[in-house]
Design a protein around this motif. Structure first.
Motif, PDB file in Angstrom:
ATOM      1  N   LEU A  21       0.829  -1.204   0.000  1.00 41.42           N
ATOM      2  CA  LEU A  21       0.000   0.000   0.000  1.00 41.42           C
ATOM      3  C   LEU A  21       0.870   1.263   0.000  1.00 41.42           C
ATOM      4  N   GLN A  22       1.928   1.252   0.809  1.00 39.42           N
ATOM      5  CA  GLN A  22       2.829   2.400   0.868  1.00 39.42           C
ATOM      6  C   GLN A  22       3.474   2.679  -0.490  1.00 39.42           C
ATOM      7  N   ARG A  23       3.686   1.618  -1.259  1.00 37.00           N
ATOM      8  CA  ARG A  23       4.369   1.755  -2.548  1.00 37.00           C
ATOM      9  C   ARG A  23       3.394   1.967  -3.702  1.00 37.00           C
ATOM     10  N   GLY A  24       2.116   2.174  -3.376  1.00 36.55           N
ATOM     11  CA  GLY A  24       1.148   2.523  -4.401  1.00 36.55           C
ATOM     12  C   GLY A  24       0.447   1.373  -5.079  1.00 36.55           C
ATOM     13  N   HIS A  25       0.623   0.153  -4.581  1.00 37.36           N
ATOM     14  CA  HIS A  25      -0.043  -1.011  -5.156  1.00 37.36           C
ATOM     15  C   HIS A  25      -1.405  -1.238  -4.481  1.00 37.36           C
ATOM     16  N   THR A  26      -2.217  -2.064  -5.092  1.00 41.08           N
ATOM     17  CA  THR A  26      -3.503  -2.443  -4.507  1.00 41.08           C
ATOM     18  C   THR A  26      -3.467  -3.926  -4.172  1.00 41.08           C
ATOM     19  N   PRO A  27      -3.301  -4.283  -2.890  1.00 39.15           N
ATOM     20  CA  PRO A  27      -3.299  -5.703  -2.517  1.00 39.15           C
ATOM     21  C   PRO A  27      -4.723  -6.241  -2.394  1.00 39.15           C
ATOM     22  N   GLY A  40      -7.532   0.423   2.322  1.00 36.91           N
ATOM     23  CA  GLY A  40      -6.914   0.376   1.002  1.00 36.91           C
ATOM     24  C   GLY A  40      -6.734  -1.031   0.475  1.00 36.91           C
ATOM     25  N   ALA A  41      -6.628  -2.002   1.387  1.00 34.06           N
ATOM     26  CA  ALA A  41      -6.541  -3.395   0.967  1.00 34.06           C
ATOM     27  C   ALA A  41      -7.945  -3.911   0.644  1.00 34.06           C
ATOM     28  N   VAL A  42      -8.041  -4.762  -0.363  1.00 32.00           N
ATOM     29  CA  VAL A  42      -9.320  -5.314  -0.791  1.00 32.00           C
ATOM     30  C   VAL A  42      -9.419  -6.757  -0.310  1.00 32.00           C
ATOM     31  N   HIS A  43     -10.500  -7.078   0.404  1.00 25.82           N
ATOM     32  CA  HIS A  43     -10.676  -8.440   0.904  1.00 25.82           C
ATOM     33  C   HIS A  43     -11.430  -9.285  -0.113  1.00 25.82           C
ATOM     34  N   LEU A  44     -10.854 -10.441  -0.456  1.00 29.04           N
ATOM     35  CA  LEU A  44     -11.521 -11.433  -1.285  1.00 29.04           C
ATOM     36  C   LEU A  44     -11.838 -12.634  -0.399  1.00 29.04           C
ATOM     37  N   PRO A  45     -13.073 -12.844  -0.011  1.00 29.90           N
ATOM     38  CA  PRO A  45     -13.396 -13.977   0.860  1.00 29.90           C
ATOM     39  C   PRO A  45     -13.193 -15.302   0.142  1.00 29.90           C
ATOM     40  N   GLY A  46     -12.572 -16.245   0.833  1.00 29.26           N
ATOM     41  CA  GLY A  46     -12.354 -17.555   0.232  1.00 29.26           C
ATOM     42  C   GLY A  46     -11.335 -18.366   0.989  1.00 29.26           C
ATOM     43  N   ASP A  47     -11.214 -19.622   0.612  1.00 24.60           N
ATOM     44  CA  ASP A  47     -10.262 -20.561   1.197  1.00 24.60           C
ATOM     45  C   ASP A  47      -9.440 -21.145   0.059  1.00 24.60           C
TER      46      ASP A  47
END
Length: 293
Positions: A21-27, A40-47
């Motif tokens: 996030l600090q480096r401008g990416h979208t995790p 800023g982080a996007v959660h993808l629910p899953g296993d």
């Protein structure tokens, strides 16, 4: 860059997600729950051990998921099936780049299910046809770590009047700071670093020296009691079956082997000044309070 991170809520993952996030990416963090995710982080629910969601728009994948104790999930499920599922998901989405966290010492034939499943995962990554970088960290230290913050602290701060020492304690280690591990992944992502790399800190220690260092930081002066290897070889497999065993069978096998390697020249530019254990350990190692669960 939109980066899928598997294991982004774990010990290393939390540091890497914050750094991305600090480096401008979208995790995009694939996990069962959104805990520990910063804004800023996007959660993808899953296993990841069961399936992978649609990865459209993802530009690279990072696999950090790993376990040291089999509690509800097996080494094979997390270290092998999860990696296989990720690689298949990346292939379906047309993603060409993957970074993978293995472990220093991972190889076939060790008798350690942890090492052998990590080695199997490495083979899957190399055979995937994707552009890849595999990092093999030694013991990772930093606030929230298990080895220093729980295992060694438990040995030193326990109620007994001595510190158990396995054998002569000469097993060598070269611990690496969690922030440096995260930095290596972020740099490899941006520079498109290729290959398999051992990831270690600036200094090597024996197991006994690690205990002495921790004792000094904790202000304890208990004598060491050497426990013969033949006795621990018998005791650990039995004790490790207990739900709160301080040391599992796999941890014991890895401990006896040691965990060290030279610092790779290929990483000098990525990590020109890796942090030393003495610099970080005093900031979080304490005897007061209950041991973390």
């Amino acid at each position: 860059m939109r980066v899928l991170v598997v294991g982004g809520t774990g010990f290393v993952g939390r540091h890497l997600v914050a750094l991305l996030l600090q480096r401008g990416h979208t995790p995009l963090v694939l996990s069962r729950t959104p805990r520990h995710l910063p804004p800023g982080a996007v959660h993808l629910p899953g296993d990841i051990t069961r399936e992978v969601p649609d990865l459209g728009g993802v530009e690279a994948g990072i696999y950090l998921a790993g376990i040291i104790r089999e509690r509800g999930q097996t080494f094979h499920q997390v270290h092998v099936e999860g990696v296989r599922n990720l690689l298949q998901g990346l292939e379906r989405a047309g993603v060409k780049r993957v970074l993978h966290m293995s472990a220093l010492g991972a190889r076939r034939g060790t008798g350690s299910r942890y090492y052998e499943t990590k080695a199997e995962a490495e083979e899957l990554v190399r055979e995937s046809g994707l552009s890849y970088a595999i990092f093999r960290p030694s013991l990772i230290f930093g606030p929230g770590d298990e080895f220093f913050g729980q295992v060694l602290r438990g040995l030193i701060c326990g109620p007994w009047p001595f510190v158990p020492l396995i054998g002569d304690g000469r097993f060598p280690f070269r611990p690496v700071y969690v922030g440096d591990v995260a930095e290596a992944f972020a740099q490899a992502l941006e520079r498109v670093l290729e290959g398999t790399f051992d990831l270690v800190g600036p200094k090597e220690y024996t197991f006994r020296e690690l205990l002495e260092l921790c004792q000094g930081i904790l202000g304890r002066k208990k004598p060491f009691l050497s426990v013969p290897l033949w006795l621990t070889d018998l005791a650990v497999p039995l004790l490790s079956r207990l739900p709160f065993a301080p040391l599992t069978r796999d941890q014991y096998l890895m401990l006896k082997e040691g965990n060290t390697a030279p610092f790779p020249e290929a990483l000098r530019d990525l990590l020109p000044a890796p942090k030393a254990l003495e610099e970080v350990l005093p900031t979080y190692l304490r005897c007061s309070g209950a041991l973390p669960s």
